[in-house]
Design an enzyme around this catalytic site. Sequence first.
Site, PDB file in Angstrom:
ATOM      1  N   ARG A  52     -33.028-115.674  27.980  1.00  0.00           N
ATOM      2  CA  ARG A  52     -33.547-116.376  26.792  1.00  0.00           C
ATOM      3  C   ARG A  52     -34.780-117.144  27.245  1.00  0.00           C
ATOM      4  O   ARG A  52     -34.706-118.002  28.126  1.00  0.00           O
ATOM      5  CB  ARG A  52     -32.501-117.336  26.227  1.00  0.00           C
ATOM      6  N   HIS A  82     -34.868-111.618  18.320  1.00  0.00           N
ATOM      7  CA  HIS A  82     -33.505-112.040  18.668  1.00  0.00           C
ATOM      8  C   HIS A  82     -32.546-110.883  18.329  1.00  0.00           C
ATOM      9  O   HIS A  82     -31.730-110.976  17.416  1.00  0.00           O
ATOM     10  CB  HIS A  82     -33.148-113.305  17.887  1.00  0.00           C
ATOM     11  N   GLN A 140     -28.567-111.204  17.939  1.00  0.00           N
ATOM     12  CA  GLN A 140     -28.073-111.795  16.696  1.00  0.00           C
ATOM     13  C   GLN A 140     -27.952-110.735  15.609  1.00  0.00           C
ATOM     14  O   GLN A 140     -27.029-110.748  14.802  1.00  0.00           O
ATOM     15  CB  GLN A 140     -29.018-112.918  16.236  1.00  0.00           C
ATOM     16  N   ASP A 174     -33.048-119.142   8.371  1.00  0.00           N
ATOM     17  CA  ASP A 174     -33.018-119.694   9.729  1.00  0.00           C
ATOM     18  C   ASP A 174     -33.743-121.033   9.649  1.00  0.00           C
ATOM     19  O   ASP A 174     -34.390-121.346   8.629  1.00  0.00           O
ATOM     20  CB  ASP A 174     -33.740-118.699  10.678  1.00  0.00           C
ATOM     21  N   CYS A 192     -28.084-117.523  11.437  1.00  0.00           N
ATOM     22  CA  CYS A 192     -27.738-117.339  12.855  1.00  0.00           C
ATOM     23  C   CYS A 192     -27.175-118.610  13.474  1.00  0.00           C
ATOM     24  O   CYS A 192     -26.495-118.545  14.477  1.00  0.00           O
ATOM     25  CB  CYS A 192     -28.957-116.839  13.633  1.00  0.00           C
ATOM     26  N   ARG A 199     -20.880-112.488  17.556  1.00  0.00           N
ATOM     27  CA  ARG A 199     -21.758-112.458  18.736  1.00  0.00           C
ATOM     28  C   ARG A 199     -20.947-112.016  19.953  1.00  0.00           C
ATOM     29  O   ARG A 199     -21.402-111.231  20.780  1.00  0.00           O
ATOM     30  CB  ARG A 199     -22.373-113.852  18.999  1.00  0.00           C
TER      31      ARG A 199
HETATM   32  N1  NVA Z   1     -35.474-119.147  15.213  1.00  0.00           N
HETATM   33  C1  NVA Z   1     -34.537-119.939  15.977  1.00  0.00           C
HETATM   34  C2  NVA Z   1     -33.291-119.166  16.266  1.00  0.00           C
HETATM   35  C3  NVA Z   1     -32.240-119.935  17.024  1.00  0.00           C
HETATM   36  C4  NVA Z   1     -31.022-119.123  17.346  1.00  0.00           C
HETATM   37  C5  NVA Z   1     -35.204-120.393  17.257  1.00  0.00           C
HETATM   38  O1  NVA Z   1     -35.901-119.578  17.883  1.00  0.00           O
HETATM   39  O2  NVA Z   1     -35.047-121.558  17.628  1.00  0.00           O
HETATM   40  N1   CP Z   2     -27.705-118.072  17.017  1.00  0.00           N
HETATM   41  C1   CP Z   2     -27.902-118.382  18.298  1.00  0.00           C
HETATM   42  O1   CP Z   2     -28.522-117.641  19.061  1.00  0.00           O
HETATM   43  O2   CP Z   2     -27.361-119.582  18.664  1.00  0.00           O
HETATM   44  P1   CP Z   2     -27.575-120.359  20.021  1.00  0.00           P
HETATM   45  O3   CP Z   2     -29.007-120.860  20.032  1.00  0.00           O
HETATM   46  O4   CP Z   2     -26.582-121.497  19.971  1.00  0.00           O
HETATM   47  O5   CP Z   2     -27.327-119.452  21.180  1.00  0.00           O
END
Ligand code: NVA
Ligand code: CP
Length: 304
Positions: free
Chosen positions: A104, A131, A134, A219, A259, A287
Amino acid sequence: MAARHFLTLNDMSTGELEQLLDHASKLRNEWRQGKIRDSLKNRVLAMIFEKSSTRTRVSFEAGMTQLGGSALFLSPRDTQLGRGEPIEDSAIVISSMVDAVMIRTFAHDTVERFAAASRVPVINALTDDFHPCQLLADMQTYREHRGSIRGATVAWIGDGNNMCHSYINAATRFDFHLNVACPEGYEPSEALMNEHGDRVTIVRDPAEAAKGANLLVTDVWASMGQEDEQKAREKAFRDYQINPGLMAVADKDALFMHCLPAHRGEEISVDMMEHPGSVVWDEAENRLHAQKALLEFLILNRLD
Ligand code: NVA
Ligand code: CP
């Protein structure tokens, strides 16, 4: 044989994705029945987190343990990754010791560079651009509640961000139409729109996007790394909220997904998580199951 990676949904064919989702539902049922499965016994997943996470970390780590393997949590704060060791050098070393790597990070290019130098499968666990993990959970959840998503209409309400981009890829892979309602200046990537233009319609009015839709998704307004823009985004996205009023213009059996983490009172109303169409908790749990299926696919090359 070169390792198979999962950096976007485009790394798998529609047939593979559908088989993977069937397998994920099977894994969920077996797990709920308490069946022991040790398909990844003695296998190790390295998990590199350059951004925060609850669901992704817990699901990958618990998933590896439940399949008989283990997971290593690596943060840039306490590895040489945070002190400037080149991505490629890190990829060669880490991939010489483990069976798969999950990352990540910020720039999508980072996972691509890591994958190019890795001898084991690399999984994108969120970048600024995509992502895909997800989407596996979201598509599994839709199938479990409503059957095939083929031919359905999905409404994305809000930012043209990493999640929206993965929904655009999913529209082509799973054969549905995506309506995106976003304010001017917050559209999804132009390159991606050029590639998937026939599957995606961009509008300004959330009600127009939601009309008759089978699934409504949103989101956060400010993603990780955009904390400084929170105030400006609150203003820009003020009219882009999923609430029972918006659900009322959708199909009567429409589902709602997010998500998570969610900001009640911003992108969703305070009562939205408890709406009869909301499947957010199943979506979050999936997930775990979808990624267990993904790990078996990438590490063992099996989908059943
Ligand atoms: N768009 C959000 C998704 C978090 C799971 C982010 O990138 O923070
Ligand atoms: N939806 C998701 O990826 O959550 P986290 O940021 O908690 O991993």
